[in-house]
Design a protein around this motif. Structure first.
Motif: not given
Length: 848
Positions: A508-520
């Protein structure tokens, strides 16, 4: 598709020492799938034998075996001493005098099956009389091979006992079985397989349909009349755009097909039948063009096509009368009589038989979709339909008809009419632009311009130079699947080799943000229920209208407002579910019905809210991207689909054993699972009694947030619901709105420092009216005790004479802890009294 290596060598330069495995590996390099290798693994002695005697012997098990003597000649003098061999055989399709195939002791059949003399059914059998399946020539186990039927009387007349059957049947040849994917229909022929082998290996390729190798006569005036009509084209495409009719007169259709042709048909998995049928099948397997032979004398002066009419019927070659559909494309004669389902199967009325002398050869190009639909509609998957529905080369039609005519003339003694008919309505093939840098950009490897152009020409494309990196590409006539740039990119990549493409993780060109709040939150909910011992399942979200009555929904229940599918997978379930329990309970029932006595399952999925009534969505065009207004209208037409999680359980929650009796699941378990989910996501959920279908009125709890927002319901199902759904008695269930949990946990919570001071416990028993819930009393105690109250636990409930009729005693343990000091006994007593006073004020509680 079966590809004999010996046949392949005639079309391309396969090395003399190449094995079937080598050929298969070469084909796999260009994307073909190897299905298996056949032949080449039979070891003699495998000989021709003549049956001398057959003595049927009934057995006690009801089976009748034949005790036979078979003359196997002088083959294996040391083995048989030139004497007839005694053999036990279970087949009954032969008799004395028939020539059969015999494997003698010491021989090895496909799969490493070694043959030895052995005692069976009270006799010593010195070998085995073989069937086609036992020799790897097909799937027919019903009877043994009778060479007079397989090869024909003339060919069999030249055989004698002891002749080598391995050479006779071509069993020494290896055959590569290739799985042809839907986009590679041209590989349903030896012509296509050889082209792919040459493409992969760089060997020379000899096209059997090349005019230089197979000169094709030019059509002339006076050919057999052909009329093509299509009253109902499929998706705007004509059912037939090319039709060639050629006539061969004076054919001896009873003549035996040449041995080499029968051998090759057998190798590719087809059974030799008659000269006319064998010729058309041979041409189809060689060139990929299905043909059909009609008895010319049964026709009425012309032949053509049209769509079927309502109520029409046709008896096909398999002696089945079929009701035709108006979408079926038919071959008809001059009297408009149906002769065949085009591209699928011929009719019985015009079949070439022993009395046929004049033959009409049909070579046509039919629409893929039309043939595919007819084949599926009539459940007729034939060799012809499998090729037409994947795409047949329309340029090979004339060559295929020419080869069939030549073979009939050569081996049937016929005479071909000098003129023939070629009705050609094919639309001109159109080239398209292709950027030669696409393979490099799409695949990630460097594909030079010269390699890309060379590959396109190697697969049969005509390439015209253009401006810059853009060239004009006209795909080969046998590649109808090549319609745009990405498909050509795939060709370039597969010709160089998929194995040349490295496995590289995208960066990725930039670091990901991980899971969304809903996914967690969803993962926490699912993990928590799994940790409680429930198994996650997945069910189809479709239900029938009668389910809501079984669940006891009131007539005005909002859950009866459903969305109906216009094209359901099943007519019995055309509605979208409004509750996950609608389908989860059926999953529970199925598990119980299959012997799982103790079951606890859960499912997380979407439900559909149809309370907004029917919604109409626009149908955007395909010319370009829809505008924003169209997207908004599309989204507005989608009904709300909240995400729920539901669970259900039956049987025992805790199994019995030496430690004590089993404990069945009850309402407390269903409620406890909901509270555990709440604690896992950081919410203190509240419980109160409720009445809601499909739960038992007295054993149902509503689960809410602290502000009263309903999260869901849990409890024991109503006995009528349990009976209607055929569930075990006392089944419990619950359903929570996951979207509510996500919204309630969306605000960050400040961490609270843990107190290091000791706790102080005090118990209090309060007598309240039966109608007052434990949750109401707990809420009052918390409100009165203040911030130093750490926990409230209900540990006992009492009903009896000591508290009076209609009253109950609730015993709570209050836990206090201050953040800045150790609480004294007087402070704890004061806090307890404040809590009891608040409970008395709110609920009328009296301390015991």
């Amino acid at each position: 598709m079966y590809a004999p290596v010996s046949w392949l060598r005639e079309l391309t330069d396969v090395p003399a020492d190449a094995t079937g495995a080598d050929v298969a590996a070469t084909l796999v390099r260009v994307g073909l799938e190897e299905e298996g290798l056949h032949g080449g693994d039979i070891q003699g002695p495998l000989v021709v034998g003549r049956v001398l005697t057959v003595e049927p012997e009934p057995q006690k098990n009801g089976k009748t075996i034949n005790w036979c003597t078979v003359d196997v000649g002088q083959h294996g003098q040391m083995l048989t001493e030139g004497k007839p061999q005694e053999i036990v055989c279970g087949a009954h399709n032969f008799g004395p005098g028939d020539l059969v195939v015999v494997v003698l002791p010491g021989g090895v059949l496909p799969g490493g099956f070694e043959i030895s003399a052995r005692k069976t059914y009270g006799h010593v059998s010195n070998g085995m009389i073989c069937s086609a399946a036992e020799l790897g020539l097909g799937e027919d186990h019903s009877g043994i091979i009778v060479l007079g039927e397989l090869l024909g009387p003339e060919a069999a007349a030249g055989l004698k006992p002891g002749d080598d059957a391995i050479e006779l049947l071509g069993l020494a040849d290896e055959v590569v079985e290739v799985n042809v994917t839907p986009d590679r229909g041209y590989c349903f022929s030896m012509r296509g397989i050889a082209r792919e082998y040459a493409l992969s290996s760089g060997a020379a390729y000899r096209d059997p349909a090349d005019p230089a190798a197979l000169p094709v006569d030019a059509p002339g005036e006076g050919g057999y009349a052909v009329h093509l009509t299509d009253e109902a084209p499929v998706d705007g495409r004509a059912g037939c755009d090319r039709y060639i009719a050629r006539v061969v007169r004076g054919v001896d259709t009873t003549a035996t097909s040449p041995q080499w042709m029968q051998k090759r048909l057998t190798q590719v998995g087809m059974r030799p039948i008659s000269l006319a049928v064998d010729v058309t099948n041979y041409v189809m397997m060689l060139l990929g063009q299905p043909l059909h032979a009609f008895d010319l004398d049964t026709l009425s002066g012309s032949v053509g096509t049209r769509r079927a009419r309502a109520g029409e019927k046709l008896t096909t070659l398999d002696d089945v009368e079929r009701a035709l559909d108006p979408e079926d494309l038919l071959i008809v004669d001059g009297a408009d009589t149906p002769l065949a389902i085009a591209g699928v199967m011929g009719g019985a009325t015009s079949e070439v038989g022993e009395s046929t002398t004049n033959v009409l050869i049909e070579a046509a190009h039919f629409d893929q979709v039309s043939v595919a639909r007819s084949a599926r509609r009539h459940r007729l998957s034939t060799e012809a339909s499998r090729r037409f529905e994947r795409g047949v080369d329309p340029d090979v039609t004339a060559a295929a008809a020419q080869l069939a005519v030549d073979l009939l003339v050569e081996h049937g003694g016929g005479t071909a009419d000098p003129a023939y008919t070629d009705v050609d309505h094919r639309p001109a093939r159109q080239p398209f632009d292709f950027d030669v840098t696409l393979p490099t950009r799409y695949v990630g490897l460097d594909y030079p311009r010269e390699e890309v152009l060379a590959t396109l020409r190697a697969i049969g494309c005509e390439v015209g130079e253009g401006e810059g990196n853009v060239v004009s590409v006209l795909p080969a006539s046998w590649r109808p699947d090549l319609t745009d740039g990405p498909e050509l990119v795939e060709e370039v990549a597969r010709v160089r080799g998929y194995d040349q493409i490295p496995s590289v993780l995208p960066q990725p060109k930039s670091a990901g943000r991980g899971l969304t709040h809903g996914q967690r939150i969803r993962r926490v909910v699912a993990t928590t229920l799994a940790q409680q011992g429930l198994s996650e399942v997945l069910s189809y979200p479709f239900v029938g209208a009668g389910l809501f009555d079984k669940l006891g929904y009131a007539s005005d229940d909002p859950r009866r407002a459903v969305v109906t599918l216009s094209n359901p997978l099943s007519d019995e379930a055309p509605l979208m579910r409004t509750s996950v329990l609608d389908t989860l309970l059926e999953t529970l029932r199925r598990n119980v019905s299959r012997g799982q006595r103790d079951v606890a399952v859960f499912e997380m999925g979407l439900v559909t809210d149809g309370t907004g009534g029917p919604r109409t969505a626009p149908v955007p065009g395909v010319a370009g991207r829809p505008d924003d207004a169209t997207f908004e209208a599309l989204y507005a037409a989608v009904p709300p689909q909240p995400r729920h999680v539901a669970y259900a359980a039956a049987g025992d929650a805790e199994r019995g054993g030496p430690w004590g009796p089993a404990r069945p699941v009850d309402t407390g378990d269903a409620v406890a699972w909901a509270l555990t989910v709440g604690r896992a996501v950081g919410l203190d959920l509240q419980v109160a009694p409720a009445e809601r279908a499909p739960w038992h009125p007295g054993r149902c709890a509503v689960i809410t947030l602290a502000d009263g927002t309903v999260v869901g319901y849990a409890g024991e199902l109503h006995p009528k619901v349990v009976a209607a759904l055929e569930l075990p008695a006392r089944t419990v269930a619950g359903e929570l709105d996951v979207d509510v949990l996500v919204a309630a946990t969306g605000t960050p919570v400040d961490a609270v420092a843990l107190s290091t001071y000791p706790v102080a416990h005090t118990d209090v028993a309060l007598v309240v009216d039966e109608a007052v819930t434990a949750a109401q009393v707990e809420e009052a105690l918390r409100a009165g005790a203040g911030d130093d109250l750490e926990n409230v636990l209900l540990f006992d409930t009492y009903r009896g004479d000591q508290v009076g009729e209609g009253r109950k005693s609730l015993a709570y343990r209050l836990t206090f802890r201050a953040n800045d000091r150790t609480l004294t006994t007087d402070e704890v007593s004061a806090l307890r009294d404040r809590a009891v006073a608040e409970a008395a004020s709110r609920t009328g509680a009296v301390q015991r």
